[in-house]
Design a protein around this motif. Structure first.
Motif, mmCIF file in Angstrom:
data_model
loop_
_atom_site.group_PDB
_atom_site.id
_atom_site.type_symbol
_atom_site.label_atom_id
_atom_site.label_comp_id
_atom_site.label_asym_id
_atom_site.label_seq_id
_atom_site.Cartn_x
_atom_site.Cartn_y
_atom_site.Cartn_z
ATOM 1 N N ALA A 165 0.838 -1.201 0.000
ATOM 2 C CA ALA A 165 0.000 0.000 0.000
ATOM 3 C C ALA A 165 0.876 1.256 0.000
ATOM 4 O O ALA A 165 0.603 2.227 -0.718
ATOM 5 C CB ALA A 165 -0.933 0.003 1.215
ATOM 6 N N TRP A 190 -4.807 0.973 3.630
ATOM 7 C CA TRP A 190 -4.214 2.280 3.929
ATOM 8 C C TRP A 190 -5.185 3.152 4.732
ATOM 9 O O TRP A 190 -4.801 3.829 5.677
ATOM 10 C CB TRP A 190 -3.800 2.973 2.630
ATOM 11 C CG TRP A 190 -2.994 4.211 2.881
ATOM 12 C CD1 TRP A 190 -3.453 5.486 2.980
ATOM 13 C CD2 TRP A 190 -1.580 4.280 3.107
ATOM 14 N NE1 TRP A 190 -2.424 6.348 3.246
ATOM 15 C CE2 TRP A 190 -1.258 5.641 3.332
ATOM 16 C CE3 TRP A 190 -0.552 3.331 3.148
ATOM 17 C CZ2 TRP A 190 0.048 6.071 3.584
ATOM 18 C CZ3 TRP A 190 0.741 3.770 3.388
ATOM 19 C CH2 TRP A 190 1.021 5.113 3.613
ATOM 20 N N VAL A 245 -2.358 11.731 -0.187
ATOM 21 C CA VAL A 245 -1.737 10.427 -0.357
ATOM 22 C C VAL A 245 -2.422 9.614 -1.450
ATOM 23 O O VAL A 245 -1.777 8.923 -2.218
ATOM 24 C CB VAL A 245 -1.758 9.657 0.981
ATOM 25 C CG1 VAL A 245 -1.342 8.219 0.773
ATOM 26 C CG2 VAL A 245 -0.825 10.329 1.978
ATOM 27 N N LEU A 246 -3.717 9.763 -1.519
ATOM 28 C CA LEU A 246 -4.444 8.941 -2.484
ATOM 29 C C LEU A 246 -4.372 9.500 -3.891
ATOM 30 O O LEU A 246 -4.644 8.805 -4.846
ATOM 31 C CB LEU A 246 -5.911 8.797 -2.048
ATOM 32 C CG LEU A 246 -6.099 8.062 -0.714
ATOM 33 C CD1 LEU A 246 -7.563 7.965 -0.349
ATOM 34 C CD2 LEU A 246 -5.480 6.675 -0.760
ATOM 35 N N LEU A 256 3.718 -1.374 -11.205
ATOM 36 C CA LEU A 256 2.890 -1.919 -10.130
ATOM 37 C C LEU A 256 1.419 -1.682 -10.438
ATOM 38 O O LEU A 256 0.588 -2.587 -10.331
ATOM 39 C CB LEU A 256 3.278 -1.235 -8.818
ATOM 40 C CG LEU A 256 2.671 -1.768 -7.528
ATOM 41 C CD1 LEU A 256 3.266 -3.115 -7.183
ATOM 42 C CD2 LEU A 256 2.908 -0.781 -6.389
ATOM 43 N N GLU A 257 1.113 -0.448 -10.833
ATOM 44 C CA GLU A 257 -0.280 -0.096 -11.086
ATOM 45 C C GLU A 257 -0.850 -0.894 -12.258
ATOM 46 O O GLU A 257 -2.008 -1.298 -12.240
ATOM 47 C CB GLU A 257 -0.407 1.406 -11.359
ATOM 48 C CG GLU A 257 -0.357 2.207 -10.065
ATOM 49 C CD GLU A 257 -0.300 3.699 -10.309
ATOM 50 O OE1 GLU A 257 -0.503 4.431 -9.338
ATOM 51 O OE2 GLU A 257 -0.058 4.110 -11.462
ATOM 52 N N LEU A 275 -5.703 -2.556 -1.240
ATOM 53 C CA LEU A 275 -4.584 -1.822 -0.645
ATOM 54 C C LEU A 275 -5.040 -0.450 -0.145
ATOM 55 O O LEU A 275 -4.602 0.014 0.901
ATOM 56 C CB LEU A 275 -3.446 -1.677 -1.666
ATOM 57 C CG LEU A 275 -2.733 -2.980 -2.058
ATOM 58 C CD1 LEU A 275 -1.647 -2.707 -3.094
ATOM 59 C CD2 LEU A 275 -2.121 -3.657 -0.838
ATOM 60 N N ARG A 276 -5.925 0.185 -0.900
ATOM 61 C CA ARG A 276 -6.445 1.484 -0.447
ATOM 62 C C ARG A 276 -7.238 1.314 0.844
ATOM 63 O O ARG A 276 -7.179 2.160 1.738
ATOM 64 C CB ARG A 276 -7.330 2.126 -1.520
ATOM 65 C CG ARG A 276 -6.530 2.654 -2.693
ATOM 66 C CD ARG A 276 -7.434 3.286 -3.768
ATOM 67 N NE ARG A 276 -6.658 3.544 -4.968
ATOM 68 C CZ ARG A 276 -5.894 4.630 -5.161
ATOM 69 N NH1 ARG A 276 -5.842 5.560 -4.223
ATOM 70 N NH2 ARG A 276 -5.203 4.782 -6.267
ATOM 71 N N GLN A 302 6.238 2.221 -9.875
ATOM 72 C CA GLN A 302 4.847 2.370 -9.488
ATOM 73 C C GLN A 302 3.934 2.171 -10.699
ATOM 74 O O GLN A 302 2.865 1.569 -10.583
ATOM 75 C CB GLN A 302 4.626 3.757 -8.892
ATOM 76 C CG GLN A 302 3.277 3.901 -8.228
ATOM 77 C CD GLN A 302 3.075 5.325 -7.753
ATOM 78 O OE1 GLN A 302 4.027 6.077 -7.618
ATOM 79 N NE2 GLN A 302 1.842 5.687 -7.531
ATOM 80 N N GLU A 340 3.940 1.493 -1.146
ATOM 81 C CA GLU A 340 4.596 1.610 -2.460
ATOM 82 C C GLU A 340 3.644 2.222 -3.480
ATOM 83 O O GLU A 340 4.049 2.967 -4.370
ATOM 84 C CB GLU A 340 5.062 0.224 -2.947
ATOM 85 C CG GLU A 340 6.310 -0.256 -2.232
ATOM 86 C CD GLU A 340 6.632 -1.719 -2.522
ATOM 87 O OE1 GLU A 340 5.834 -2.379 -3.238
ATOM 88 O OE2 GLU A 340 7.655 -2.195 -2.019
ATOM 89 N N LEU A 341 2.384 1.903 -3.331
ATOM 90 C CA LEU A 341 1.391 2.410 -4.275
ATOM 91 C C LEU A 341 0.965 3.839 -3.943
ATOM 92 O O LEU A 341 0.838 4.682 -4.835
ATOM 93 C CB LEU A 341 0.159 1.486 -4.248
ATOM 94 C CG LEU A 341 -0.989 1.832 -5.209
ATOM 95 C CD1 LEU A 341 -0.574 1.552 -6.648
ATOM 96 C CD2 LEU A 341 -2.240 1.026 -4.843
ATOM 97 N N LEU A 342 0.753 4.118 -2.657
ATOM 98 C CA LEU A 342 0.079 5.365 -2.269
ATOM 99 C C LEU A 342 1.002 6.422 -1.670
ATOM 100 O O LEU A 342 0.645 7.591 -1.620
ATOM 101 C CB LEU A 342 -1.043 5.046 -1.270
ATOM 102 C CG LEU A 342 -2.105 4.080 -1.814
ATOM 103 C CD1 LEU A 342 -3.015 3.595 -0.703
ATOM 104 C CD2 LEU A 342 -2.909 4.765 -2.905
ATOM 105 N N PRO A 384 -1.463 11.210 -5.530
ATOM 106 C CA PRO A 384 -0.142 11.801 -5.688
ATOM 107 C C PRO A 384 -0.024 12.471 -7.059
ATOM 108 O O PRO A 384 -0.702 12.065 -8.000
ATOM 109 C CB PRO A 384 0.805 10.616 -5.564
ATOM 110 C CG PRO A 384 -0.023 9.407 -5.712
ATOM 111 C CD PRO A 384 -1.445 9.767 -5.460
#
Lengths: 144, 186
Positions: free
Chosen positions: A13, B131, B100-101, B115-116, B127-128, B112, A15-17, B103
């Protein structure tokens, strides 16, 4: 999920956010080229923001000391907005050339007693390279 | 983390190897960033502390006596700079969910992007969710877990250096905080 799996989810999370900004990694890589290799390093020996007793308002000066009794630099930093004023004195107290390393590099000549003032110093990492007589030293970095 | 190779990278960088330095930055930047984030500075301050920390290491390359512990050195340096910024009456605000959500696009790393691309929408939503649950934890838990999130996973010595806590208290605190997180996700 067990603890390790949950921790790994948090890692994914982050790494993503909330990844390390790429621009910052680039600055850190660049730091290698600008490192001090030829000058003595004057360590931070006094900082009015160090220790738990420091209680101060934004209008007060931050006082910093680098190096020792033979060669060093004393600084007073004031201002809280986009630009700071730096008043300093080099030791030994003699004419010196002081280079500001940081967001807005500039070089100044001190008076006969090693005193100088630099205005409009932007906030951020700051270090000074001082040449006094035959001695050259660079201070540790601080965040101002 | 492969401690030996971190020490080896450091020693090569100290001898002037720019490629080793770049690899060291790549390996330990997430740790420095995690320590800074754990102290919840505003973005501008967080960026400045991160930079100061690496500038300091560059100037101290030939002075550090224990190459294997360079991660702890960085974590401790970042922590001290964070505390000074906080003491200097500069603002500390919670990192907002929006920051953060969402960027900025230019801050996306290639990793990233990959990853995305790989994440399914469902996986990303999970993951969100993790978080968002993390953001609801206590200050103490957020602080520790944010440093634990560094990638590669930090050693307990590095976590202790970055947070100024006893190594022995990390394990129990981790367990308690992950337990709270699990309950929030249930």
């Amino acid at each position: 999920m067990n603890d390790d799996e949950l921790e790994e989810s948090l890692r994914r999370a982050a790494e993503l956010l909330d990844p390390v900004p790429v621009s910052l990694v680039e600055v850190a890589v660049e730091a290698f080229r600008f490192r001090t290799v030829d000058a003595e390093l004057a360590e931070l020996t006094f900082d009015s923001l160090a220790g738990t007793a420091a209680v101060r308002g934004p209008a007060q000066a931050r006082v910093l000391g680098f190096g020792g009794p033979e060669t060093g630099l004393d600084l007073e930093i004031t201002g809280d907005g986009p630009s700071r004023r730096v008043v300093g004195q080099v030791t030994p107290a003699a004419h010196a050339v002081v280079e500001v390393r940081g967001g807005d590099p500039v070089s100044v000549s001190t008076d006969a007693f090693g005193r100088f003032t630099v205005d409009r110093v932007p906030p951020g990492p700051l270090s000074f390279r001082c040449r006094v007589g035959d001695a050259v030293f660079t201070t540790e970095w601080v965040t101002v | 983390m492969d401690i030996d190779s971190t020490g080896a990278l450091f020693q090569a960088a100290a001898k002037g190897d720019a490629t080793a330095w770049e690899a060291l930055v790549g390996r330990l930047s997430p740790l420095v960033w995690s320590v800074v984030r754990a102290h919840r500075l505003i973005d501008a301050d967080a960026h400045e502390v991160f930079q100061t920390t690496w500038f300091r290491l560059a100037d101290n390359l030939t002075r550090i006596k224990e190459p294997d512990k360079v991660g702890s050195w960085l974590a401790r340096t970042a922590r001290h700079e964070c505390l000074k910024v906080i003491r200097g009456s500069r603002r500390v605000v919670p990192t907002s969910d929006i920051d953060v959500l969402s960027p900025e696009a230019d801050e996306h790393s290639p990793e990233q992007a990959v990853l995305e691309a790989e994440e399914t929408a469902g996986r990303e939503a999970t993951l969100r969710g993790v978080w968002q649950a993390y953001e609801q934890l206590s200050d103490n838990c957020r602080r520790l877990l944010r440093v634990l999130m560094a990638s590669p996973p930090p050693s307990y010595a590095e976590i202790a250096a970055g947070l100024g806590m006893a190594i022995g208290s990390i394990g129990p605190t981790r367990g308690r905080c992950l337990g709270q997180l699990r309950r929030l996700l249930a």
